[in-house]
Design a protein around this motif. Structure first.
Motif, PDB file in Angstrom:
ATOM      1  N   TRP A  65     -19.036 -10.607  -5.271  1.00 49.46           N
ATOM      2  CA  TRP A  65     -18.770  -9.184  -5.088  1.00 49.46           C
ATOM      3  C   TRP A  65     -17.626  -8.917  -4.115  1.00 49.46           C
ATOM      4  O   TRP A  65     -16.894  -7.949  -4.278  1.00 49.46           O
ATOM      5  CB  TRP A  65     -20.044  -8.456  -4.659  1.00 49.46           C
ATOM      6  N   GLU A  66     -17.442  -9.758  -3.100  1.00 48.28           N
ATOM      7  CA  GLU A  66     -16.327  -9.536  -2.179  1.00 48.28           C
ATOM      8  C   GLU A  66     -14.986  -9.788  -2.874  1.00 48.28           C
ATOM      9  O   GLU A  66     -14.038  -9.023  -2.723  1.00 48.28           O
ATOM     10  CB  GLU A  66     -16.460 -10.441  -0.958  1.00 48.28           C
ATOM     11  N   LEU A  67     -14.905 -10.852  -3.635  1.00 49.75           N
ATOM     12  CA  LEU A  67     -13.669 -11.174  -4.342  1.00 49.75           C
ATOM     13  C   LEU A  67     -13.361 -10.137  -5.419  1.00 49.75           C
ATOM     14  O   LEU A  67     -12.202  -9.892  -5.745  1.00 49.75           O
ATOM     15  CB  LEU A  67     -13.783 -12.574  -4.960  1.00 49.75           C
ATOM     16  N   SER A  68     -14.394  -9.504  -5.951  1.00 50.36           N
ATOM     17  CA  SER A  68     -14.236  -8.530  -7.027  1.00 50.36           C
ATOM     18  C   SER A  68     -13.295  -7.400  -6.638  1.00 50.36           C
ATOM     19  O   SER A  68     -12.262  -7.167  -7.274  1.00 50.36           O
ATOM     20  CB  SER A  68     -15.604  -7.963  -7.414  1.00 50.36           C
ATOM     21  N   SER A  69     -13.640  -6.668  -5.606  1.00 55.30           N
ATOM     22  CA  SER A  69     -12.812  -5.531  -5.191  1.00 55.30           C
ATOM     23  C   SER A  69     -11.465  -5.998  -4.658  1.00 55.30           C
ATOM     24  O   SER A  69     -10.446  -5.316  -4.830  1.00 55.30           O
ATOM     25  CB  SER A  69     -13.541  -4.697  -4.131  1.00 55.30           C
ATOM     26  N   PHE A  70     -11.425  -7.165  -4.014  1.00 54.85           N
ATOM     27  CA  PHE A  70     -10.173  -7.693  -3.492  1.00 54.85           C
ATOM     28  C   PHE A  70      -9.209  -8.009  -4.635  1.00 54.85           C
ATOM     29  O   PHE A  70      -8.031  -7.639  -4.590  1.00 54.85           O
ATOM     30  CB  PHE A  70     -10.435  -8.956  -2.664  1.00 54.85           C
ATOM     31  N   TYR A  71      -9.702  -8.679  -5.674  1.00 54.36           N
ATOM     32  CA  TYR A  71      -8.846  -9.024  -6.814  1.00 54.36           C
ATOM     33  C   TYR A  71      -8.357  -7.763  -7.522  1.00 54.36           C
ATOM     34  O   TYR A  71      -7.194  -7.678  -7.923  1.00 54.36           O
ATOM     35  CB  TYR A  71      -9.603  -9.914  -7.793  1.00 54.36           C
ATOM     36  N   HIS A  72      -9.240  -6.785  -7.657  1.00 55.83           N
ATOM     37  CA  HIS A  72      -8.860  -5.531  -8.319  1.00 55.83           C
ATOM     38  C   HIS A  72      -7.715  -4.858  -7.563  1.00 55.83           C
ATOM     39  O   HIS A  72      -6.775  -4.340  -8.172  1.00 55.83           O
ATOM     40  CB  HIS A  72     -10.082  -4.618  -8.401  1.00 55.83           C
ATOM     41  N   SER A  73      -7.785  -4.877  -6.233  1.00 56.46           N
ATOM     42  CA  SER A  73      -6.706  -4.286  -5.434  1.00 56.46           C
ATOM     43  C   SER A  73      -5.444  -5.139  -5.509  1.00 56.46           C
ATOM     44  O   SER A  73      -4.323  -4.613  -5.543  1.00 56.46           O
ATOM     45  CB  SER A  73      -7.145  -4.123  -3.979  1.00 56.46           C
ATOM     46  N   LEU A  74      -5.617  -6.447  -5.564  1.00 55.59           N
ATOM     47  CA  LEU A  74      -4.475  -7.353  -5.673  1.00 55.59           C
ATOM     48  C   LEU A  74      -3.701  -7.098  -6.969  1.00 55.59           C
ATOM     49  O   LEU A  74      -2.470  -7.241  -7.010  1.00 55.59           O
ATOM     50  CB  LEU A  74      -4.970  -8.805  -5.618  1.00 55.59           C
ATOM     51  N   ARG A  75      -4.406  -6.701  -8.010  1.00 56.73           N
ATOM     52  CA  ARG A  75      -3.775  -6.403  -9.300  1.00 56.73           C
ATOM     53  C   ARG A  75      -3.221  -4.973  -9.369  1.00 56.73           C
ATOM     54  O   ARG A  75      -2.756  -4.541 -10.410  1.00 56.73           O
ATOM     55  CB  ARG A  75      -4.784  -6.622 -10.423  1.00 56.73           C
ATOM     56  N   GLY A  76      -3.279  -4.260  -8.257  1.00 54.49           N
ATOM     57  CA  GLY A  76      -2.686  -2.927  -8.208  1.00 54.49           C
ATOM     58  C   GLY A  76      -3.646  -1.788  -8.405  1.00 54.49           C
ATOM     59  O   GLY A  76      -3.215  -0.643  -8.639  1.00 54.49           O
ATOM     60  N   TYR A  77      -4.975  -2.052  -8.290  1.00 54.49           N
ATOM     61  CA  TYR A  77      -5.977  -1.012  -8.476  1.00 54.49           C
ATOM     62  C   TYR A  77      -6.858  -0.910  -7.231  1.00 54.49           C
ATOM     63  O   TYR A  77      -8.042  -1.281  -7.247  1.00 54.49           O
ATOM     64  CB  TYR A  77      -6.850  -1.309  -9.694  1.00 54.49           C
ATOM     65  N   PRO A  78      -6.333  -0.420  -6.116  1.00 49.40           N
ATOM     66  CA  PRO A  78      -7.139  -0.323  -4.899  1.00 49.40           C
ATOM     67  C   PRO A  78      -8.295   0.645  -5.071  1.00 49.40           C
ATOM     68  O   PRO A  78      -8.228   1.589  -5.869  1.00 49.40           O
ATOM     69  CB  PRO A  78      -6.145   0.161  -3.845  1.00 49.40           C
ATOM     70  N   MET A  79      -9.343   0.418  -4.321  1.00 46.19           N
ATOM     71  CA  MET A  79     -10.530   1.245  -4.417  1.00 46.19           C
ATOM     72  C   MET A  79     -11.168   1.364  -3.040  1.00 46.19           C
ATOM     73  O   MET A  79     -10.791   0.658  -2.101  1.00 46.19           O
ATOM     74  CB  MET A  79     -11.526   0.624  -5.409  1.00 46.19           C
ATOM     75  N   SER A  80     -12.114   2.258  -2.936  1.00 43.96           N
ATOM     76  CA  SER A  80     -12.892   2.387  -1.709  1.00 43.96           C
ATOM     77  C   SER A  80     -14.213   1.664  -1.883  1.00 43.96           C
ATOM     78  O   SER A  80     -14.747   1.573  -2.991  1.00 43.96           O
ATOM     79  CB  SER A  80     -13.136   3.864  -1.371  1.00 43.96           C
ATOM     80  N   LEU A  81     -14.738   1.150  -0.778  1.00 43.12           N
ATOM     81  CA  LEU A  81     -15.978   0.381  -0.799  1.00 43.12           C
ATOM     82  C   LEU A  81     -16.985   1.042   0.120  1.00 43.12           C
ATOM     83  O   LEU A  81     -16.681   1.308   1.292  1.00 43.12           O
ATOM     84  CB  LEU A  81     -15.718  -1.051  -0.316  1.00 43.12           C
TER      85      LEU A  81
ATOM     86  N   ILE B   4      -9.548  -7.974   6.126  1.00 43.56           N
ATOM     87  CA  ILE B   4      -9.289  -8.825   4.960  1.00 43.56           C
ATOM     88  C   ILE B   4      -9.562  -8.060   3.673  1.00 43.56           C
ATOM     89  O   ILE B   4      -8.776  -8.106   2.724  1.00 43.56           O
ATOM     90  CB  ILE B   4     -10.150 -10.101   5.035  1.00 43.56           C
ATOM     91  N   ARG B   5     -10.676  -7.338   3.634  1.00 45.17           N
ATOM     92  CA  ARG B   5     -11.017  -6.573   2.438  1.00 45.17           C
ATOM     93  C   ARG B   5      -9.904  -5.593   2.049  1.00 45.17           C
ATOM     94  O   ARG B   5      -9.689  -5.324   0.861  1.00 45.17           O
ATOM     95  CB  ARG B   5     -12.300  -5.769   2.688  1.00 45.17           C
ATOM     96  N   CYS B   6      -9.227  -5.047   3.035  1.00 49.60           N
ATOM     97  CA  CYS B   6      -8.311  -3.932   2.803  1.00 49.60           C
ATOM     98  C   CYS B   6      -6.841  -4.334   2.831  1.00 49.60           C
ATOM     99  O   CYS B   6      -5.964  -3.464   2.955  1.00 49.60           O
ATOM    100  CB  CYS B   6      -8.570  -2.835   3.841  1.00 49.60           C
ATOM    101  N   LEU B   7      -6.541  -5.606   2.688  1.00 45.66           N
ATOM    102  CA  LEU B   7      -5.158  -6.078   2.757  1.00 45.66           C
ATOM    103  C   LEU B   7      -4.259  -5.457   1.687  1.00 45.66           C
ATOM    104  O   LEU B   7      -3.048  -5.304   1.892  1.00 45.66           O
ATOM    105  CB  LEU B   7      -5.128  -7.607   2.614  1.00 45.66           C
ATOM    106  N   HIS B   8      -4.810  -5.108   0.547  1.00 47.79           N
ATOM    107  CA  HIS B   8      -3.991  -4.625  -0.571  1.00 47.79           C
ATOM    108  C   HIS B   8      -4.355  -3.206  -0.982  1.00 47.79           C
ATOM    109  O   HIS B   8      -4.283  -2.867  -2.163  1.00 47.79           O
ATOM    110  CB  HIS B   8      -4.095  -5.596  -1.746  1.00 47.79           C
ATOM    111  N   GLY B   9      -4.737  -2.392  -0.020  1.00 45.49           N
ATOM    112  CA  GLY B   9      -4.924  -0.970  -0.281  1.00 45.49           C
ATOM    113  C   GLY B   9      -6.352  -0.483  -0.383  1.00 45.49           C
ATOM    114  O   GLY B   9      -6.583   0.726  -0.508  1.00 45.49           O
ATOM    115  N   ASN B  10      -7.336  -1.398  -0.379  1.00 40.47           N
ATOM    116  CA  ASN B  10      -8.725  -0.955  -0.389  1.00 40.47           C
ATOM    117  C   ASN B  10      -9.036  -0.161   0.881  1.00 40.47           C
ATOM    118  O   ASN B  10      -8.411  -0.362   1.927  1.00 40.47           O
ATOM    119  CB  ASN B  10      -9.685  -2.143  -0.483  1.00 40.47           C
ATOM    120  N   ARG B  11     -10.018   0.720   0.785  1.00 46.02           N
ATOM    121  CA  ARG B  11     -10.501   1.458   1.953  1.00 46.02           C
ATOM    122  C   ARG B  11     -12.001   1.252   2.075  1.00 46.02           C
ATOM    123  O   ARG B  11     -12.679   0.972   1.091  1.00 46.02           O
ATOM    124  CB  ARG B  11     -10.210   2.960   1.819  1.00 46.02           C
TER     125      ARG B  11
END
Length: 344
Positions: free
Chosen positions: A169-185, A202-209
């Motif tokens: 589950w941690e890699l899930s949101s991270f990968y999604h943001s890495l592919r250009g789809y940031p999300m909030s958790l 770490i979770r928010c390196l690519h735009g996640n909040r």
């Protein structure tokens, strides 16, 4: 590695709030014991500092290893925890017996033992996440059903991703943001504020909040108003009034109702999303299911109950397909309806 250190390592990426030390809490509440409380505060600060540097050291050490070696180290940590943390093992077996009585004891034991390997792998992935590029991560993660997510997003009313402590589950949101789809958790704050800030960095390196659960309602409504995506882990034990009882593996489980309430109020799309290990492919698959069809009769309470039950049933269906990847060591059925006996 001591018992507490091993548990901290195994559940590093688990965002469920840990129980606070009762003695420490009571001392802080009791102003007549102020001198003792000062001593306890100093001990707590020293412990938090030790935990913080232990986590940073673990992430730095494992993160520097080649991925195959890091995952082997993670699996070894999981194996050590399997043998040393008997309380968690007993909780896991109790949950499996409750949820899957049709399986033999040997089958349930095998599922739980495999879970510890999966959690160990997730430790490794978390430790290495900060250095992943799109090209590197895409070698061991692929999408399935991305079109479902994009269609829901393009409606413009926001997307609520129904997920849980299943797979990576941690890699899930991270990968999604890495592919250009940031999300909030939506997560709980970790008790150690320094570890919480480090992990969230770490979770928010690519735009996640991060939306903390103490700001759940306002943060979620704002995100939906802005047409954003929010992932919600909906498979943990709750207490009323935040939780309502709905069936989960045939047993009433107190389940968060906030997702159903927000979806009903905003018209946001709700769809399941899980990052699952596919043994046949030797890689993870980030699956987005079709948008769930919610009950909308105008009776807000009845709709909330029906949709919360739908979310629990959807999560259960995924867990049944990948039982060795769910967090069975969590006391999911701890809260009981009034008059029922305790399960744990």
């Amino acid at each position: 590695m001591g018992r507490r250190a091993a548990l901290a390592a195994l559940l590093l990426v688990w965002s469920v709030r840990t129980e606070r030390r009762l003695a420490y809490t009571e001392l802080l509440k009791d102003s007549t014991q102020s001198s003792t409380a000062v001593v306890e505060v100093r001990q707590e600060t020293a412990r938090e500092s030790l935990e913080y540097w232990a986590v940073r050291g673990l992430v730095g050490l494992v993160g520097a290893l080649p991925r195959t070696v890091a995952r082997a180290v993670g699996a070894a940590i999981g194996g050590a925890c399997w043998w040393t943390l008997g309380g968690l093992r007993r909780t896991g077996l109790r949950n499996l017996a409750l949820a899957m009585p049709e399986k033999t004891e040997a089958e349930r034991l095998g599922i739980l033992r495999r879970l510890y390997t999966m959690l160990g792998w997730q430790i490794a992935e978390f430790c290495k996440m900060g250095g992943y590029t799109v090209e590197e991560a895409s070698k061991f993660v692929r999408y399935e059903g991305l079109e479902n997510y994009l269609a829901a997003r393009d409606k413009g009313k926001g997307v609520l991703v129904l997920t849980g402590h299943l797979g990576a589950w941690e890699l899930s949101s991270f990968y999604h943001s890495l592919r250009g789809y940031p999300m909030s958790l939506v997560i709980r704050r970790l008790d150690n504020a320094r570890v919480d800030a480090f992990v969230n960095g770490i979770r928010c390196l690519h735009g996640n909040r991060v939306i903390h659960k103490d700001d759940f309602a306002r943060g979620l409504l704002t995100a939906m108003h802005n047409g954003e995506t929010v992932g919600i882990l909906m498979d943990t034990n709750m207490t009323p009034p935040q939780g309502v009882f709905v069936p989960f593996f045939g047993v009433e489980a107190c389940t968060a109702s906030g997702l159903a309430r927000v979806a009903g109020r905003t018209g946001a799309a709700v769809l399941p999303g899980f990052l699952l290990w596919e043994e046949s492919e030797k890689r993870y698959v980030l699956r987005f299911g079709e948008e769930l069809q919610l009950q909308q009769t105008g009776d807000l309470q009845a709709d909330m109950m029906a949709n919360t039950a739908l979310f629990a049933a959807t999560t259960e269906a995924y867990i049944r397909r990948y039982p060795e990847q769910w967090l069975w060591v969590h006391r999911r059925w701890k809260t009981r309806p009034e008059g029922e006996e305790k399960i744990y």
